[in-house]
Motif scaffolding. Structure first.
Motif, PDB file in Angstrom:
ATOM      1  N   VAL A  41       0.842  -1.193   0.000  1.00 12.61           N
ATOM      2  CA  VAL A  41       0.000   0.000   0.000  1.00 12.61           C
ATOM      3  C   VAL A  41       0.879   1.245   0.000  1.00 12.61           C
ATOM      4  CG1 VAL A  41      -1.787   1.298   1.234  1.00 12.61           C
ATOM      5  CG2 VAL A  41      -1.800  -1.219   1.267  1.00 12.61           C
ATOM      6  N   GLY A  42       0.639   2.141  -0.938  1.00 12.85           N
ATOM      7  CA  GLY A  42       1.307   3.432  -0.957  1.00 12.85           C
ATOM      8  C   GLY A  42       0.393   4.493  -0.355  1.00 12.85           C
ATOM      9  N   PHE A 224       8.999   5.487  -7.151  1.00 10.87           N
ATOM     10  CA  PHE A 224       8.831   4.413  -6.171  1.00 10.87           C
ATOM     11  C   PHE A 224       7.385   3.920  -6.149  1.00 10.87           C
ATOM     12  CE2 PHE A 224       7.438   3.331  -1.869  1.00 10.87           C
ATOM     13  CZ  PHE A 224       8.308   2.309  -1.527  1.00 10.87           C
ATOM     14  N   LEU A 225       6.430   4.831  -6.121  1.00  5.70           N
ATOM     15  CA  LEU A 225       5.023   4.442  -6.083  1.00  5.70           C
ATOM     16  C   LEU A 225       4.636   3.655  -7.320  1.00  5.70           C
ATOM     17  CD1 LEU A 225       3.529   7.766  -4.679  1.00  5.70           C
ATOM     18  CD2 LEU A 225       3.656   5.581  -3.472  1.00  5.70           C
ATOM     19  N   ASP A 226       5.138   4.080  -8.469  1.00  7.15           N
ATOM     20  CA  ASP A 226       4.833   3.356  -9.706  1.00  7.15           C
ATOM     21  C   ASP A 226       5.412   1.944  -9.688  1.00  7.15           C
ATOM     22  OD1 ASP A 226       3.134   4.774 -11.316  1.00  7.15           O
ATOM     23  OD2 ASP A 226       4.700   5.795 -12.442  1.00  7.15           O
ATOM     24  N   ARG A 227       6.618   1.791  -9.138  1.00  2.27           N
ATOM     25  CA  ARG A 227       7.306   0.501  -9.205  1.00  2.27           C
ATOM     26  C   ARG A 227       6.879  -0.474  -8.105  1.00  2.27           C
ATOM     27  NH1 ARG A 227      13.655   2.033 -10.557  1.00  2.27           N
ATOM     28  NH2 ARG A 227      13.291   2.931 -12.632  1.00  2.27           N
ATOM     29  N   GLY A 251      -6.749   1.159  -7.070  1.00  3.19           N
ATOM     30  CA  GLY A 251      -6.018  -0.060  -7.421  1.00  3.19           C
ATOM     31  C   GLY A 251      -5.279   0.043  -8.729  1.00  3.19           C
ATOM     32  N   GLY A 252      -4.397   0.998  -8.849  1.00  5.56           N
ATOM     33  CA  GLY A 252      -3.618   1.161 -10.077  1.00  5.56           C
ATOM     34  C   GLY A 252      -2.323   1.867  -9.771  1.00  5.56           C
ATOM     35  N   SER A 253      -1.584   2.202 -10.824  1.00  7.55           N
ATOM     36  CA  SER A 253      -0.294   2.860 -10.655  1.00  7.55           C
ATOM     37  C   SER A 253      -0.481   4.327 -10.287  1.00  7.55           C
ATOM     38  CB  SER A 253       0.518   2.759 -11.950  1.00  7.55           C
ATOM     39  OG  SER A 253      -0.053   3.591 -12.952  1.00  7.55           O
TER      40      SER A 253
END
Length: 563
Positions: A41-42, A224-227, A251-253
């Protein structure tokens, strides 16, 4: 823990209805968070919206005013600024404590295997410890510890060195190394990307993606959040949330979420406008019908019978319509969403006029480190023309912060010549000292910039710190809010040379983007150090790579001087 005691290696994290209030201001109001093993979770949102508070509640470091928290027994929490812990008095002891449960699990398996070979029924216990050891990759712990410590830049630290003597960045990287080696069932991270260079960031991201348990990380690092993140939770999602119904999860990038966030904001604004139009219509209808009743004239003598027979029914019908309109108005006002607040947006100018010639000239610079070690920074040649924007990159320990301190005149070099022609210089450090912790942010701002400047450039005019936080004690501000305050102090004086050390650390995603745009507009000279991969990927000006054999191609061709 001395040995694995939990019978489960895959417990979820469950938080329900969390409420936390500080000084009568709700920071968290009914937050739910459920994460199964393997979920990463970000946590995102503006500075001060409760990300760090939520992590402290999940870690049990603070108690909610309402709500409940259930986390796996094997949970590790890493705050932005790790506190000194007497149980981890030295570097070696801190790393040993991280490895101890893994070593003990392997030893316990060997003991249980011997007992099984002797005919004792220890199969269930053996299976439980084996599952725990596999989930924590216990057999590879020592090799993983060496690799992790090297990548995070703490492998060369003296094991006997007291943790209290380390810099803030070193303490953070050491604590992160211990947490990653430990591979807990639940890992709670508050801005883990700060103080990390590219090698360390790559290792962090790989480690988290491979971790079988729950990861909850508050981060402003867009790459970082994307990866890493499998889903995002926005604590600043607005009245309608990310789904139009108040939900905070996406629930996505992160790249996808940027577009969804803009759509969510538009939905909120459109919903509010439509509701206000309906409320205005109902108010007008109510007032019109009331006027119609009040304006009715009394009947003449010849009309009294007709009025009594028909007019009374008309008035009663009007009264019913008024009552119905008032009821619908009350329902509409009660159901209306709050007005979308104007987003906090940076409105200041980073610098004033550029001047002419060279703003900074460096020749043969050397700043020594500890005896026998490499210099903290060594730079043969650097020219920064007035008005140029220079990005300084390089791994941790390459001297980026030291170079800025020398240019700012806060550090005297051991050799070389540094000439700065700029009249007003401002430096925003990674860990700025923004005044007494018990004084309000607005008072500290006025003290640091001076009364005349504070009146000419009020803190509220810069869009860096919400007006409701101007009276908050500096010590009660989040790390990101303190960095915003430091930036406000720097730009308020109108520098013609601005030095920014990792400016996107700790600040919100929105402000990071706004700073990048402001850099392009700034007329003065700016020198920026950054590990921010998002910023660096979009940088189109000259760069200086410290710790590298050569500078960027643009600089080799003479743009921004030599190096």
């Amino acid at each position: 823990m001395s040995a694995p005691t939990s019978t489960s290696t895959s417990a979820p994290l469950v938080a329900r209805g969390l409420v936390r209030t500080f000084a009568a201001r709700p920071v968290l109001d009914g937050v739910d968070l459920v994460a199964a093993p393997g979920t990463r979770v970000g946590l995102i949102g503006e500075n001060g919206t409760g990300k760090s508070t939520l992590l402290r509640l999940l870690a049990g470091r603070d108690l909610p005013d309402a709500g409940s928290v259930q986390v796996p027994e094997d949970t590790v929490y890493l705050p932005q600024e790790p506190a000194l812990d007497e149980t981890h008095s030295t570097v070696g002891r801190m790393l040993d404590e991280a490895l101890r449960p893994l070593h003990e699990a392997v030893a316990e398996l060997e003991r249980l295997a011997e007992r099984m070979a002797a005919g004792q029924d220890t199969g269930d216990e053996y299976d439980r410890v084996l599952a725990w050891a596999i989930a924590h990759d216990a057999w590879d712990a020592d090799r993983r510890a060496d690799v992790t410590a090297a990548a995070l830049g703490v492998a060369d630290l003296d094991r006997a060195r007291a943790v209290a003597t380390l810099s803030g960045g070193q303490r953070t990287r050491l604590a992160l190394a211990a947490a990653l080696v430990r591979r807990p069932e639940c890992l709670l991270l508050d801005e883990p990307n700060n103080h990390l260079d590219d090698e360390a960031l790559d290792l962090l991201e790989r480690s988290l993606v491979e971790m079988p348990g729950v990861v909850v990380a508050a981060s402003h690092d867009r790459t970082f959040l994307d990866r890493v993140a499998t889903e995002l939770v926005d604590l600043d999602a607005g009245e309608l949330g990310t789904d139009g119904r108040g939900g905070r999860r996406f629930g996505g990038s992160f790249t996808d979420y940027l577009e969804e966030q803009a759509r969510s904001r538009r939905r909120w604004e459109e919903t509010w406008a439509a509701q206000q139009d309906e409320i205005a219509r109902l108010r007008e209808k109510t007032h019109t019908d009331l006027r119609a009743i009040a304006a009715g004239r009394g009947p003449t003598d010849n009309d009294k019978f007709i009025h009594a027979f028909k007019g009374g029914g008309v008035e009663r019908a009007r009264a019913r319509r008024v009552h119905d309109a008032e009821r619908r108005l009350e329902v509409a006002e009660r159901a209306a969403v709050r007005k979308p607040p104007a987003p906090l947006a940076f409105r200041g100018a980073l610098t004033t006029g550029a001047g002419a010639g060279r703003a900074v000239s460096v020749r043969g610079l050397r700043v020594d480190g500890v005896p026998g070690a490499a210099p903290r920074v060594a730079l043969d040649l650097l020219d920064v023309p007035a008005g140029e924007k220079l990005l300084v990159t390089g791994p941790n320990g390459s001297g980026k912060s030291t170079l800025l301190a020398v240019i700012a005149g806060r550090l005297t070099p051991d050799a070389g010549r540094v000439e700065v022609t700029a009249r007003r210089i401002a430096l925003v450090e990674q860990d700025p000292d923004v005044g007494p912790l018990d004084r309000g942010a607005g008072v500290v701002y006025a003290t640091l910039v001076g009364a005349a400047t504070a009146e000419e450039v009020p803190l509220r005019s810069l869009g860096l710190l919400h007006p409701r936080d101007h009276g908050t004690a500096v010590g009660a501000l989040s790390v990101g809010q303190r960095r915003r305050l430091a930036l406000a102090v720097a730009v308020a004086v109108g520098p013609d040379l601005l030095l920014l050390d990792e400016p996107t650390n700790h600040v919100s995603l929105r402000l990071a983007s706004e700073l990048e745009e402001a850099l392009g507009r700034a007329p003065g000279t700016v020198v920026v150090t950054s590990h921010d991969r998002w910023l660096r990927a979009r940088w189109d000006g000259p760069t200086l790579a410290l710790g590298s054999a050569r500078r960027s191609s643009r600089q080799q061709n003479g743009v921004g001087g030599g190096g």
